[in-house]
Structures are given as C-alpha cells and as structure tokens.
Design an enzyme around this catalytic site. Structure first.
Site, short mmCIF file in Angstrom:
data_model
loop_
_atom_site.label_atom_id
_atom_site.label_comp_id
_atom_site.label_asym_id
_atom_site.label_seq_id
_atom_site.Cartn_x
_atom_site.Cartn_y
_atom_site.Cartn_z
N GLU A 185 27.69 23.25 -28.88
CA GLU A 185 28.39 23.90 -29.87
C GLU A 185 29.65 24.54 -29.10
O GLU A 185 29.19 25.31 -28.10
CB GLU A 185 27.67 25.02 -30.59
CG GLU A 185 28.30 25.88 -31.56
CD GLU A 185 27.47 26.77 -32.11
OE1 GLU A 185 27.84 27.19 -33.65
OE2 GLU A 185 26.49 27.17 -31.68
N HIS B 251 26.34 17.22 -27.97
CA HIS B 251 27.25 17.95 -27.87
C HIS B 251 27.04 19.44 -28.27
O HIS B 251 26.61 19.77 -29.28
CB HIS B 251 28.43 17.60 -28.90
CG HIS B 251 29.87 18.21 -28.86
ND1 HIS B 251 30.88 17.81 -28.07
CD2 HIS B 251 30.23 19.20 -29.66
CE1 HIS B 251 31.80 18.49 -28.32
NE2 HIS B 251 31.67 19.73 -29.31
N ASP C 283 25.04 27.63 -16.01
CA ASP C 283 24.71 27.19 -17.37
C ASP C 283 23.29 27.57 -17.81
O ASP C 283 22.29 27.11 -17.10
CB ASP C 283 24.90 25.46 -17.10
CG ASP C 283 24.92 24.69 -18.09
OD1 ASP C 283 24.79 25.29 -19.53
OD2 ASP C 283 25.34 23.51 -18.42
N ARG D 172 22.23 26.42 -20.66
CA ARG D 172 21.68 25.46 -21.96
C ARG D 172 20.34 25.00 -21.44
O ARG D 172 20.07 24.74 -20.35
CB ARG D 172 22.56 24.42 -22.10
CG ARG D 172 23.87 24.91 -22.76
CD ARG D 172 25.03 23.87 -23.00
NE ARG D 172 25.43 23.52 -21.69
CZ ARG D 172 26.29 22.38 -21.34
NH1 ARG D 172 27.01 21.83 -22.46
NH2 ARG D 172 26.72 22.07 -20.25
N GLU E 142 26.00 28.03 -28.18
CA GLU E 142 27.33 28.20 -27.80
C GLU E 142 27.59 28.93 -26.24
O GLU E 142 26.94 29.62 -25.88
CB GLU E 142 27.81 29.34 -28.83
CG GLU E 142 29.10 29.88 -28.77
CD GLU E 142 30.26 28.74 -29.27
OE1 GLU E 142 31.40 28.80 -28.56
OE2 GLU E 142 30.32 28.32 -30.29
N GLY E 143 28.64 28.27 -25.91
CA GLY E 143 29.04 28.97 -24.62
C GLY E 143 28.22 28.68 -23.59
O GLY E 143 27.96 29.60 -22.56
N GLN F 82 36.32 16.27 -26.92
CA GLN F 82 35.13 15.12 -26.64
C GLN F 82 34.47 15.03 -27.97
O GLN F 82 33.90 13.76 -28.19
CB GLN F 82 34.31 15.93 -25.63
CG GLN F 82 34.88 15.65 -24.26
CD GLN F 82 33.89 16.44 -23.18
OE1 GLN F 82 33.02 17.15 -23.43
NE2 GLN F 82 33.86 15.86 -21.96
#
Length: 196
Positions: free
Chosen positions: A53, A51, A126, A128, A92-93, A70
């Site tokens: 942040e 998950h 994205d 991440r 985050e984000g 979620q």
C-alpha cells in the site's frame, strides 16, 4: 495460520475484470486484498504481484516514488496474460504507517534518503512482513508463481515460507526528476534490481 478469508466481489478495472477477495490478518487486525484474474487453480505458474500500500503514490499520484506507476504496470501485465493475482498488501510506507511516512518525507525534504529517514525515525530500512502474503497464496492454493518484483527480499521470504517462485519478472517503470534519488537508494542500499 492467522489469516481469515472474509468476503469477495467483482472488481472491474480499466484493464480487466478481477475477483476481489478480502482477508483479515487476525492478530494485527489488518485487512489485505487479493485480486484474481482468470483461473489460478491450475498447476501453471501464476503471474503475481505483491503491491504494498502507498496512498500517496497509488491514490494521490505522487511523483516521489514509483509505486502508483508499478501498480498500473502490474495490472496491465496481468491482464495481458488474462490470468494472474495481485496482492494488495496493506502495510503503508514499508509498514511505518501514513503519518510516519509523511515525517520521513519531511526528512527527505531536508536531504535524507528514504533509508536514512526511516532510521532517523527509529525504524529499520523495511518494516514489512511478507509472510502474510505467503499465507494468502496458500489460502488460495497457489503454490508456484512468477513474481512481478524488483525486490529480492520478497522472493527470499516467499521461498522460505514454501512458495515456489520460478521466475522474477521485472517491473521497470520510467523515472522522473522527483524520484530518481529514491530509485537509486532502492538500488544501492536495498539491493533492488532495475534491469530486465
């Protein structure tokens, strides 16, 4: 591996009692959490959720996304099985940071979708990095998982990093008028699955 296990403590939640383990990503000086329920040391696949942040969704109850919903659903599903692992991924984000996320929200208020807003701010769709999550699994000696996700990219990266994802478990939550366009963008532009 650029990851260090720092400390652990009990974390009682409304759904069950977890062991919270803190990790530090050494080069980025970023902290991440693993929340463990039950015995995950056996060979049986571990029900797991990564998950990312989302302060606005997880803590401020935002209806703009599905993140907080979620997170609660993942806690509930893991606790129903009495065994599992939730990684709280501190990016985050989609890893653009809280203040840039607010800027992206402002662009969305003007008509951009979540992908367009990221691009207008100079970010990729994205940002991440899920390899740190693969390293958390390895540190905890978890090799085989059933992943609670709608995001095919997570599965692809984890498999590339040597984590055996034997099943994708859908994490479908109800939409609302504030996040319907956001969910459609995730489906149509990011390839997320929204069927069980």
């Amino acid at each position: 591996m650029n990851l260090k296990r720092i400390s652990e403590a009990k974390l009682p939640t409304p759904w069950g009692d977890f062991l919270m383990i803190g990790f530090k990503e050494l080069d980025k000086k970023q902290d991440h959490l693993a929340l463990v329920l039950g015995d995950i040391s056996t060979d049986a696949p571990v029900l797991s959720r990564i998950h990312s942040e989302c302060l606005t969704g997880d803590a401020l109850f935002s209806l703009r996304c599905d993140c907080g919903f979620q997170l609660k659903a993942a806690f509930k599903q893991i606790c129903e099985e009495k065994r599992g692992l939730l990684i709280y991924h501190r990016q985050e984000g989609r890893n653009i940071g809280l203040l840039n996320k607010i800027r992206a929200y402002a662009l969305q208020d003007q008509g951009a979708d979540t992908v367009e807003a990221n691009h207008q701010l100079g970010f990729s769709t994205d940002e991440r990095d899920f390899t740190v999550c693969a390293n958390i699994y390895k540190t905890l000696d978890v090799k085989t998982i059933r992943l609670l996700t709608n995001n095919p990219e997570k599965i692809k990266i984890l498999k590339k990093e040597g984590i055996n994802v034997v099943q994708r478990v859908s994490l479908i939550v109800e939409s609302n008028p504030n996040n319907q366009d956001y969910l459609l963008t995730k489906k149509n532009k990011m390839g997320h699955f929204f069927k069980k």
